[in-house]
Design a protein around this motif. Structure first.
Motif, PDB file in Angstrom:
ATOM      1  N   LEU A 192       0.834  -1.209   0.000  1.00 57.16           N
ATOM      2  CA  LEU A 192       0.000   0.000   0.000  1.00 57.16           C
ATOM      3  C   LEU A 192       0.865   1.254   0.000  1.00 57.16           C
ATOM      4  O   LEU A 192       0.553   2.238  -0.680  1.00 57.16           O
ATOM      5  CB  LEU A 192      -0.932  -0.001   1.218  1.00 57.16           C
ATOM      6  N   ARG A 193       1.942   1.226   0.761  1.00 56.40           N
ATOM      7  CA  ARG A 193       2.878   2.363   0.799  1.00 56.40           C
ATOM      8  C   ARG A 193       3.450   2.656  -0.574  1.00 56.40           C
ATOM      9  O   ARG A 193       3.742   3.802  -0.917  1.00 56.40           O
ATOM     10  CB  ARG A 193       4.036   2.062   1.758  1.00 56.40           C
ATOM     11  N   SER A 194       3.620   1.631  -1.364  1.00 53.97           N
ATOM     12  CA  SER A 194       4.183   1.786  -2.704  1.00 53.97           C
ATOM     13  C   SER A 194       3.117   2.170  -3.732  1.00 53.97           C
ATOM     14  O   SER A 194       3.310   3.092  -4.524  1.00 53.97           O
ATOM     15  CB  SER A 194       4.860   0.474  -3.113  1.00 53.97           C
ATOM     16  N   ILE A 195       1.977   1.472  -3.684  1.00 52.83           N
ATOM     17  CA  ILE A 195       0.964   1.624  -4.739  1.00 52.83           C
ATOM     18  C   ILE A 195       0.153   2.911  -4.619  1.00 52.83           C
ATOM     19  O   ILE A 195      -0.089   3.594  -5.629  1.00 52.83           O
ATOM     20  CB  ILE A 195       0.019   0.397  -4.730  1.00 52.83           C
ATOM     21  N   LYS A 223      -6.941   5.277 -21.072  1.00 51.58           N
ATOM     22  CA  LYS A 223      -5.546   5.207 -20.634  1.00 51.58           C
ATOM     23  C   LYS A 223      -5.451   5.185 -19.105  1.00 51.58           C
ATOM     24  O   LYS A 223      -4.669   4.425 -18.526  1.00 51.58           O
ATOM     25  CB  LYS A 223      -4.759   6.397 -21.188  1.00 51.58           C
ATOM     26  N   GLU A 224      -6.238   6.033 -18.447  1.00 55.69           N
ATOM     27  CA  GLU A 224      -6.210   6.073 -16.977  1.00 55.69           C
ATOM     28  C   GLU A 224      -6.661   4.741 -16.371  1.00 55.69           C
ATOM     29  O   GLU A 224      -6.066   4.249 -15.418  1.00 55.69           O
ATOM     30  CB  GLU A 224      -7.096   7.219 -16.473  1.00 55.69           C
ATOM     31  N   ILE A 225      -7.688   4.167 -16.967  1.00 57.50           N
ATOM     32  CA  ILE A 225      -8.165   2.859 -16.479  1.00 57.50           C
ATOM     33  C   ILE A 225      -7.082   1.800 -16.664  1.00 57.50           C
ATOM     34  O   ILE A 225      -6.840   0.962 -15.789  1.00 57.50           O
ATOM     35  CB  ILE A 225      -9.465   2.457 -17.199  1.00 57.50           C
ATOM     36  N   SER A 226      -6.403   1.879 -17.791  1.00 56.00           N
ATOM     37  CA  SER A 226      -5.314   0.933 -18.071  1.00 56.00           C
ATOM     38  C   SER A 226      -4.181   1.073 -17.057  1.00 56.00           C
ATOM     39  O   SER A 226      -3.646   0.077 -16.566  1.00 56.00           O
ATOM     40  CB  SER A 226      -4.794   1.174 -19.493  1.00 56.00           C
ATOM     41  N   VAL A 227      -3.833   2.308 -16.707  1.00 59.77           N
ATOM     42  CA  VAL A 227      -2.771   2.558 -15.724  1.00 59.77           C
ATOM     43  C   VAL A 227      -3.179   1.993 -14.360  1.00 59.77           C
ATOM     44  O   VAL A 227      -2.375   1.344 -13.678  1.00 59.77           O
ATOM     45  CB  VAL A 227      -2.470   4.076 -15.612  1.00 59.77           C
ATOM     46  N   ILE A 228      -4.423   2.226 -13.978  1.00 56.12           N
ATOM     47  CA  ILE A 228      -4.920   1.713 -12.693  1.00 56.12           C
ATOM     48  C   ILE A 228      -4.815   0.189 -12.658  1.00 56.12           C
ATOM     49  O   ILE A 228      -4.354  -0.398 -11.665  1.00 56.12           O
ATOM     50  CB  ILE A 228      -6.387   2.149 -12.464  1.00 56.12           C
ATOM     51  N   LYS A 229      -5.192  -0.455 -13.744  1.00 56.60           N
ATOM     52  CA  LYS A 229      -5.150  -1.919 -13.787  1.00 56.60           C
ATOM     53  C   LYS A 229      -3.724  -2.454 -13.785  1.00 56.60           C
ATOM     54  O   LYS A 229      -3.453  -3.533 -13.248  1.00 56.60           O
ATOM     55  CB  LYS A 229      -5.936  -2.426 -15.001  1.00 56.60           C
ATOM     56  N   GLU A 230      -2.814  -1.707 -14.367  1.00 50.75           N
ATOM     57  CA  GLU A 230      -1.399  -2.117 -14.367  1.00 50.75           C
ATOM     58  C   GLU A 230      -0.794  -2.028 -12.974  1.00 50.75           C
ATOM     59  O   GLU A 230       0.033  -2.854 -12.591  1.00 50.75           O
ATOM     60  CB  GLU A 230      -0.593  -1.225 -15.325  1.00 50.75           C
ATOM     61  N   LEU A 231      -1.229  -1.018 -12.208  1.00 55.65           N
ATOM     62  CA  LEU A 231      -0.640  -0.782 -10.884  1.00 55.65           C
ATOM     63  C   LEU A 231      -1.273  -1.637  -9.783  1.00 55.65           C
ATOM     64  O   LEU A 231      -0.681  -1.818  -8.718  1.00 55.65           O
ATOM     65  CB  LEU A 231      -0.778   0.697 -10.508  1.00 55.65           C
TER      66      LEU A 231
END
Length: 303
Positions: free
Chosen positions: A226-229, A285-293
């Motif tokens: 959590l500290r990282s993400i 793109k934002e949804i894709s970034v969220i799913k990657e992280l």
């Protein structure tokens, strides 16, 4: 506020619903919160007979009595308080459901419930009997539609296959993506809406971030993760807007979702949540970034 159709029903619910459990038992404060919700265009109010020993239903019904025909009241059944009111037990019997609905109607001060939901449930329940109870309540005019509140895949599948539920309430957030793998696609395919709860993951997906992080972590995430993400999510998708906006818009980006239920303990919180729902939708793109992280976690139990 925009509205979305709830399953195959003729109910159109606001994209933000008020989770009434958090309004408290002080009637003046609760009324201010509910009035703020109405002012923001919220028409969907979710309560349960379990909340505050039924007192929540009384407060909600009283606050909404003058706008009854303009709003949608959802409540829940299945948890039975003990006689000394020290605790409750699970009772999904047909007899209890048909008794409990009349008590809810009396507390709410209304003639019918728009959406009556089973408040939990397991695969061991007498599911055929439960469905029969809801169908009879519909025929008798006590309820308009029914749904379930469950995150259990085996329970959800059973009701999808054997009942006319219009909705499933389930926990869903950026940090709890379990519904994405199987529940959301199945329900969308069947024309059943999802009503989400826990979109802010107990405050982790608000601008307070790690202030709300428990040492034991959250679901599949330990504290270090959590500290990282969380700061990364803030930087990548919430740098120019509130984290609350991102969190609520993530839920609404899935077309299976009809409404996001968020609690509020003050009128200001209602207004902030409403502003978040009215804000700019997330880009692909934002949804894709969220799913990657984040983790595409799945339900491991109740298969």
């Amino acid at each position: 506020m925009k509205k979305r159709r709830l399953g195959k029903s003729d109910l159109y619910v606001s994209e933000l619903g008020l989770g009434c459990m958090s309004v408290g038992t002080e009637e003046t404060i609760a009324r201010r919160i509910i009035e703020a919700a109405l002012e923001e265009g919220i028409n969907y109010f979710d309560t349960a007979d379990l909340y505050d020993l039924g007192e929540n239903e009384k407060i909600v019904g009283q606050a909404l009595k003058d706008v009854r025909e303009q709003i949608i009241i959802a409540t829940k059944v299945g948890n039975r308080w003990s006689k000394n009111q020290a605790g409750w037990s699970w009772d999904p019997s047909k007899a209890y459901i048909k008794e409990a609905v009349k008590n809810s109607l009396k507390r709410l001060g209304i003639d019918y419930i728009d959406l009556y939901q089973l408040h939990g449930g397991t695969i061991e329940d007498p599911i055929e009997e439960i469905i029969e109870a809801f169908e009879e309540l519909k025929a008798e005019g006590f309820i308009r539609y029914y749904g379930i509140s469950s995150i259990r895949p085996n329970v959800i599948r059973e009701y999808v296959e054997n009942s006319d539920i219009v909705s499933v309430m389930m926990q869903y957030s950026i940090l709890d993506r379990r519904p994405e793998e199987e529940a959301l696609p199945l329900l969308q395919e069947q024309g059943i809406s999802v009503v989400t709860r826990g979109p802010l993951a107990k405050g982790l997906l608000s601008d307070k971030l790690l202030e709300k992080a428990p040492e034991k972590g959250y679901l599949d995430y330990d504290y270090e993760e959590l500290r990282s993400i969380l700061p990364l999510l803030k930087e990548k998708v919430a740098a120019a807007r509130s984290f609350t906006e991102v969190a609520l818009q993530y839920n609404l980006a899935n077309s299976a979702v009809a409404s996001v239920i968020a609690g509020a303990s003050s009128p200001e919180q209602v207004r902030n949540n409403a502003a978040a729902v009215r804000s700019q939708p997330l880009s692909v793109k934002e949804i894709s970034v969220i799913k990657e992280l984040t983790k595409a976690n799945i339900y491991k139990e109740h298969r």
